[in-house]
Design an enzyme around this catalytic site. Structure first.
Site, PDB file in Angstrom:
ATOM      1  N   ARG A   1      -5.918  -4.012  13.579  1.00  0.00           N
ATOM      2  CA  ARG A   1      -4.715  -4.042  12.749  1.00  0.00           C
ATOM      3  C   ARG A   1      -3.467  -4.283  13.590  1.00  0.00           C
ATOM      4  NH1 ARG A   1      -5.558  -0.047   9.979  1.00  0.00           N
ATOM      5  NH2 ARG A   1      -6.309  -1.183   8.159  1.00  0.00           N
TER       6      ARG A   1
ATOM      7  N   ASP B   1      -6.018  -6.510   4.733  1.00  0.00           N
ATOM      8  CA  ASP B   1      -7.379  -6.167   4.341  1.00  0.00           C
ATOM      9  C   ASP B   1      -8.199  -6.107   5.616  1.00  0.00           C
ATOM     10  OD1 ASP B   1      -9.008  -5.561   1.998  1.00  0.00           O
ATOM     11  OD2 ASP B   1     -10.247  -7.226   2.655  1.00  0.00           O
ATOM     12  N   SER B   2      -9.054  -5.122   5.705  1.00  0.00           N
ATOM     13  CA  SER B   2      -9.787  -4.958   6.953  1.00  0.00           C
ATOM     14  C   SER B   2     -11.137  -4.336   6.690  1.00  0.00           C
ATOM     15  CB  SER B   2      -8.993  -4.086   7.932  1.00  0.00           C
ATOM     16  OG  SER B   2      -8.776  -2.812   7.376  1.00  0.00           O
TER      17      SER B   2
ATOM     18  N   ASN C   1      -0.120   6.409   6.547  1.00  0.00           N
ATOM     19  CA  ASN C   1      -0.291   5.991   7.949  1.00  0.00           C
ATOM     20  C   ASN C   1       0.143   4.549   8.160  1.00  0.00           C
ATOM     21  OD1 ASN C   1      -1.366   8.402   9.033  1.00  0.00           O
ATOM     22  ND2 ASN C   1      -3.358   7.930   8.125  1.00  0.00           N
ATOM     23  N   LYS C   2      -0.268   3.679   7.244  1.00  0.00           N
ATOM     24  CA  LYS C   2       0.109   2.271   7.379  1.00  0.00           C
ATOM     25  C   LYS C   2       1.611   2.092   7.207  1.00  0.00           C
ATOM     26  CE  LYS C   2      -4.319   0.358   5.810  1.00  0.00           C
ATOM     27  NZ  LYS C   2      -4.969  -0.552   4.833  1.00  0.00           N
TER      28      LYS C   2
ATOM     29  N   ASP D   1     -14.572   4.892  12.506  1.00  0.00           N
ATOM     30  CA  ASP D   1     -14.156   5.178  13.879  1.00  0.00           C
ATOM     31  C   ASP D   1     -15.104   6.130  14.631  1.00  0.00           C
ATOM     32  OD1 ASP D   1     -12.025   3.528  13.478  1.00  0.00           O
ATOM     33  OD2 ASP D   1     -10.513   5.104  13.354  1.00  0.00           O
TER      34      ASP D   1
ATOM     35  N   THR E   1       0.852  -1.180   0.000  1.00  0.00           N
ATOM     36  CA  THR E   1       0.000   0.000   0.000  1.00  0.00           C
ATOM     37  C   THR E   1       0.888   1.229   0.000  1.00  0.00           C
ATOM     38  OG1 THR E   1      -1.660   1.269   1.225  1.00  0.00           O
ATOM     39  CG2 THR E   1      -0.106   0.013   2.530  1.00  0.00           C
ATOM     40  N   ASN E   2       0.369   2.339  -0.552  1.00  0.00           N
ATOM     41  CA  ASN E   2       1.066   3.615  -0.452  1.00  0.00           C
ATOM     42  C   ASN E   2       0.483   4.491   0.649  1.00  0.00           C
ATOM     43  OD1 ASN E   2       3.050   3.392  -2.603  1.00  0.00           O
ATOM     44  ND2 ASN E   2       1.296   3.377  -4.007  1.00  0.00           N
TER      45      ASN E   2
END
Lengths: 193, 193
Positions: free
Chosen positions: B176, B71-72, B13-14, B152, B9-10
């Protein structure tokens, strides 16, 4: 350094699994029976996490060592997540697979998704922490396989049920082992190696 | 020893979170953009696990290093587990909280249970492995808080939404981070310390 930890169950399978995980860290895992205590806390929570903490706190009040407890179950999407925290009490006669198959008899293929979930709670008097894991699959149409327990004979991953897997295969994908990895990591970090 | 790993992923935050986790192990985490590759695999899976593997395998085919992908989503019991794997595509206009609150408007307190789930898939050419975590809570009645993202602001733990927590608080309980603990443990075991 931590020498000893209690697992809040006398279940022999869970005890053996925990010993395999923690013995490389030099940590002895003891059951309530081995510690000479007993309790049967009412699992009044509405989540796995709440019930895991109820069990961990209850046993921690009785002994002078850290305690961890797990709570787990199967959540079926077509049944609004049931039996969930009630998985162990879903079929009063103990035939949980038959009951679930009956409740799913009108649910078409493609709507039979489900997951096992496990939450482990850790309590040591200073700190509380919890860890979780899931295992995604589908509910089949008949019981198959003789390994495992609970809903494993009707829980499909691909074209095999969890009860058709070896213990090692099940362990590599299970919700409980996923949660145990989190606990293991936490214990290593907290108590050093 | 592993020197470099790609996160599929780009998302900044991750990427930052993964760097904080793996830098103590001396492992550099790179994004597809930094590696000069791009792909937009169609997430055709019906489970988080399937979609995580789709992404990890797609990017692993493009680079010469191990890749992990997550994936979430959020699974609401009263909605048969929806939006689930469709969480990111649930509201075409991007107002996912408003859409979910609307779909829940007739659902009474006590039936509003939900959980976030995350599955992380790891692919290195020899081995595939996956890790998971959940975060159990309830859907509220209005948006509250400005931290976090996605659902959230309407996802309650106790009396606070996930968007009312600090990033550190959220991180300590999130689905996560639970799954990342499993990946971290696996990487340490597989590639040595």
């Amino acid at each position: 350094m931590l020498n000893k930890i209690m697992i809040a169950t006398n279940n022999a399978n869970k005890l053996r699994e925990a010993r395999e995980i923690f013995s490389p860290l030099g940590i002895e895992v003891v059951s309530p029976r081995e510690a000479g205590v007993s309790a049967d806390p009412e699992e009044t929570g509405t989540t796995f996490r709440e019930n895991a903490y109820i069990k961990a706190r209850t046993f921690h009040a009785l002994v002078d060592m850290p305690v961890f407890a797990d709570d787990s179950g199967i959540c079926v999407d077509a049944l609004d997540g049931r039996p969930g925290v009630y998985s162990a009490r879903y079929a009063p006669d103990g035939n949980e697979c038959e009951k679930l198959l009956g409740d799913m008899k009108d649910v078409p293929e493609g709507k039979r998704t489900a997951h096992y979930a496990c939450v482990i709670a850790f309590v040591d008097g200073d700190t509380e922490a919890d860890f979780s894991g899931i295992c995604e699959g589908r509910i089949g149409y008949e019981k198959r396989g003789t390994n495992g327990f609970g809903y494993d004979p009707i829980f499909l991953r691909g074209d095999r049920t969890m009860a058709e897997m070896t213990p090692e295969e099940k362990n590599s994908i299970s919700h409980r082992s996923a949660a145990m990895k989190g606990l293991y990591e936490f214990i290593k970090e907290r108590y050093g190696e």
